[in-house]
Design a protein around this motif. Structure first.
Motif, PDB file in Angstrom:
ATOM      1  N   PHE A   1      46.375  34.843  44.373  1.00 33.26           N
ATOM      2  CA  PHE A   1      45.924  36.154  44.808  1.00 33.26           C
ATOM      3  C   PHE A   1      46.940  37.265  44.568  1.00 33.26           C
ATOM      4  O   PHE A   1      46.634  38.429  44.790  1.00 33.26           O
ATOM      5  N   GLY A   2      48.176  36.905  44.155  1.00 33.51           N
ATOM      6  CA  GLY A   2      49.156  37.936  43.863  1.00 33.51           C
ATOM      7  C   GLY A   2      50.282  38.001  44.865  1.00 33.51           C
ATOM      8  O   GLY A   2      50.238  37.373  45.919  1.00 33.51           O
ATOM      9  N   GLU A   3      51.282  38.794  44.530  1.00 30.79           N
ATOM     10  CA  GLU A   3      52.481  38.903  45.359  1.00 30.79           C
ATOM     11  C   GLU A   3      52.292  39.935  46.463  1.00 30.79           C
ATOM     12  O   GLU A   3      53.133  40.088  47.334  1.00 30.79           O
TER      13      GLU A   3
ATOM     14  N   LEU B   1      45.969  35.404  30.317  1.00 31.82           N
ATOM     15  CA  LEU B   1      46.389  36.747  30.728  1.00 31.82           C
ATOM     16  C   LEU B   1      47.892  36.797  30.972  1.00 31.82           C
ATOM     17  O   LEU B   1      48.542  37.800  30.686  1.00 31.82           O
TER      18      LEU B   1
ATOM     19  N   GLY C   1      50.501  39.233  29.131  1.00 28.58           N
ATOM     20  CA  GLY C   1      51.510  40.023  29.840  1.00 28.58           C
ATOM     21  C   GLY C   1      52.887  39.782  29.260  1.00 28.58           C
ATOM     22  O   GLY C   1      53.675  40.722  29.065  1.00 28.58           O
TER      23      GLY C   1
ATOM     24  N   LYS D   1      58.926  42.202  35.711  1.00 27.22           N
ATOM     25  CA  LYS D   1      58.210  41.109  36.353  1.00 27.22           C
ATOM     26  C   LYS D   1      56.716  41.243  36.079  1.00 27.22           C
ATOM     27  O   LYS D   1      56.174  42.347  36.094  1.00 27.22           O
ATOM     28  N   ILE D   2      56.063  40.129  35.840  1.00 31.19           N
ATOM     29  CA  ILE D   2      54.623  40.126  35.585  1.00 31.19           C
ATOM     30  C   ILE D   2      53.950  39.308  36.682  1.00 31.19           C
ATOM     31  O   ILE D   2      54.356  38.186  36.951  1.00 31.19           O
ATOM     32  N   ASP D   3      52.927  39.889  37.293  1.00 31.16           N
ATOM     33  CA  ASP D   3      52.284  39.274  38.459  1.00 31.16           C
ATOM     34  C   ASP D   3      50.786  39.192  38.158  1.00 31.16           C
ATOM     35  O   ASP D   3      50.049  40.160  38.273  1.00 31.16           O
ATOM     36  N   VAL D   4      50.343  38.023  37.711  1.00 38.31           N
ATOM     37  CA  VAL D   4      48.944  37.838  37.312  1.00 38.31           C
ATOM     38  C   VAL D   4      48.268  36.878  38.286  1.00 38.31           C
ATOM     39  O   VAL D   4      48.865  35.889  38.701  1.00 38.31           O
ATOM     40  N   THR D   5      47.029  37.185  38.670  1.00 42.18           N
ATOM     41  CA  THR D   5      46.357  36.351  39.673  1.00 42.18           C
ATOM     42  C   THR D   5      45.097  35.695  39.121  1.00 42.18           C
ATOM     43  O   THR D   5      44.447  36.222  38.236  1.00 42.18           O
TER      44      THR D   5
ATOM     45  N   LEU E   1      42.351  35.261  40.885  1.00 43.46           N
ATOM     46  CA  LEU E   1      41.184  36.029  41.335  1.00 43.46           C
ATOM     47  C   LEU E   1      40.962  37.262  40.453  1.00 43.46           C
ATOM     48  O   LEU E   1      39.844  37.520  39.994  1.00 43.46           O
ATOM     49  N   GLY E   2      42.031  37.994  40.189  1.00 45.77           N
ATOM     50  CA  GLY E   2      41.920  39.189  39.348  1.00 45.77           C
ATOM     51  C   GLY E   2      41.452  38.854  37.944  1.00 45.77           C
ATOM     52  O   GLY E   2      40.657  39.577  37.340  1.00 45.77           O
TER      53      GLY E   2
END
Lengths: 393, 393
Positions: A125-127, A173, A177, A193-197, A199-200
């Protein structure tokens, strides 16, 4: 020579999504150093199906990488991590958000050690956000993204996509990134920093139903194998299996009728226009199923594609293997694997005219490259033995 | 500032797959110049759903781009194309393989005009191989890749994924190819051609079933919402909808039983081990459906996730909209669109700590930027009027 030749990746990922991202880096030439737990390694080493008692699952997602066993929860192990990161370009992980921070080896620490590091993280779900502390799984994200609700038949249950697309889409994805951030690093010298989820990522795949839901009054939900815009578009049961057919406009409808029905449905008022056909698509499907039931997939495909109507047999996985087009384009690759013996994996579909992705090296045995990797960063024999005795590596 | 700020893209794409690739370039700051047919524009301008008589479909896939109308089939129009390409970095197309070559504006010609151009093409089957001359559609590639055969219920028909994943997955892979090739161009000064196919892309998503089919004797096919490795893992019908539950190990099984059944299924021999549960998963599903039928999604989710068991309600698209996590992470963006008035689109899930993707500009009206774009490459007013009179732009 691959495009990412000389790029070093410290890879903490495990299971599916993360390894799928770094597999692409390896295909394009990056040196992917997989950090595995001592004893068990990546959890997917325990996942079937097995061949010669070795995980096919692991083999297929870790081709072309090197493996080092390392206990990154210990202080000594962390020192080794820092020495590796000093010499690296990219760090990848797919733990629950915050896990590596908890052990003191999150982005902030990595950045201290290597200021221009690219730190690429997949989480459910992400940071940030209310759900950031939850772990996610493919079944969970397929359910809450709305994807299951728009897949399957109107009269039946919501339906999961067969393969774990919450993992594969997200993995891709992350690779996107990384490629983007790495380009940026070459241009500016700066990491990020790359933050991929998960859900997204699945939501991105739902752009069309989400737009529709924003524009239309009616509820957007599953409609089986049909198409909301034109009819007939469906799969039909024929003598030896199923075919998919899409009649996309009135001209195709005229040809379709003359090919399959001696024109009896052409003159039926219920099917006169696309609008009428959409309204009566269930009845129309039944009629077409009847018209095609004695014909073979091959016959139908030949006649319809000959007339410019999109049509194809529904193939199973074994049949997909034998598709000449895929073989010609190196999309099925056989690897001599140290664990399974031999295994067929999917090739990389990104065909570049220079530096084609290269898939030639199999997945590594657990810790196979531990000594080699440590020697490369200047560790001497004695030091390596010591770390082994301490159960750090 | 976006990462691809200053990068100019000449975009011949239409419909879904291609525009989905270039939408990502626009999100990251590239100047995407969309070449549209005079009169009709991108074919998707005719596709519903509509709002204020304007295509929501077009609006959602073309945000942040500029539109120029141009007849590239005419010699005069081609001269304009060449002037645009001289000043550009990337050319994208998703015609059937060979279409732009046929008009004399394929990669070879573009390379003459701009030697380091990156030429990125999506097609159904690729520029090489026995099927290269065929057009492909989402329904066709979902069928022949094997994807439909592994999605859906064992007792039912093969099932298409709701959204056109043959388009979205391929579009993402083209973007990956572009980001990778663009990095390579910055490093070496060299351009190249990228050839990505819908069939190959879907195969990549099937890596797990293809590996399984290479390793196992049995046929790999659809198994509904279950998981091949552990049980129970399925969706269950409850009082107010469906929930998905994944019991991934014996410890979770023990907790699950104590939460839902007063332990009566825990002592049932048929469900003692994961292996037994997998064998008897159909019976087990029925029992669990019964146990949960009077409970609400919320109750079940709260109890099971509290015990660390992956569980979630199956949501529809409208409910996904309201997910607080997605809103907090800018995954639903409302745009003031010149056609539809306003529209909600999906945000970009690649969250970079520098240069977040920016989604603020809507899709363009047909030809809205024609004059502006031509002035930028030095065309004077008189020349532009002349081209208009000749019906070139």
């Amino acid at each position: 020579m691959g495009i990412f030749d000389g790029v070093k990746v410290i890879d903490f990922t495990h299971a599916y999504a993360g390894p799928f991202a770094t597999l692409n880096l390896a295909d394009f030439g990056a040196d992917v150093i997989k950090i595995e737990r001592r004893d068990t390694g990546d959890v997917s080493r325990g996942w079937g199906p097995f061949k010669n008692d070795y995980s096919g699952y692991y083999s297929s997602f870790n081709r072309g990488k090197r493996s080092i066993t390392l206990d990154f929860r210990s202080e000594e192990g962390q020192k080794v991590i820092f020495d590796l990161v000093k010499d690296a370009d990219i760090v990848c992980s797919n733990f629950k958000a915050g896990t590596l921070d908890k052990y003191g080896i999150g982005y902030d620490k990595m950045k201290e050690i290597k200021p221009d590091i690219i730190y690429a993280a997949i989480s459910g779900f992400g940071e940030t956000g209310v759900l950031s502390s939850f772990a996610a799984y493919d079944n969970v994200v397929q359910a809450i993204s709305g994807l299951m609700d728009v897949t399957g038949f109107q009269s039946g249950d919501p339906t999961k996509i067969g393969p774990a697309i919450g993992d594969s889409f997200t993995g891709l994805l992350l690779f996107m990134g990384i490629a983007t951030a790495y380009y940026h690093k070459l241009k500016t010298g700066k990491g990020q920093k790359i933050d991929v989820t998960m859900l997204g990522s699945l939501l991105m795949m739902l752009d069309n139903p989400i737009m529709a839901s924003s524009v239309k009054e009616e509820k957007v939900t599953r409609i089986g194998n049909m198409n909301p815009h034109y009819s007939p578009c469906d799969i039909f049961k024929v003598k030896d299996g199923y075919v998919t057919i899409a009649v996309k406009n009135q001209k195709m409808w005229d040809s379709f009728c003359s090919i399959v029905s001696d024109n009896e449905i052409l003159s039926d008022k219920r099917f006169e226009t696309n609008e009428e056909r959409l309204k009566n698509s269930m009845v129309l499907k039944e009629i077409i199923d009847n018209l095609l039931q004695d014909k073979t997939k091959e016959e139908i495909e030949e006649k319809l594609t000959g007339a410019g109507i999109p049509c194809a047999p529904v193939m199973n996985i074994k049949e997909a293997f034998d598709n000449e087009q895929l073989i010609e384009r190196d999309m099925i690759v056989e690897l001599a694997d140290p664990g399974t013996g031999s295994i067929k994996v999917v090739g990389n579909p990104i065909k570049l005219s220079r530096d084609l992705p290269v898939i030639s090296k199999p997945s590594p045995l657990l810790g196979h490259h531990t000594d080699e990797i440590l020697k490369e960063i200047g560790y001497e024999k004695g030091k390596i033995s010591e770390l082994k005795e301490q159960n750090i590596i």
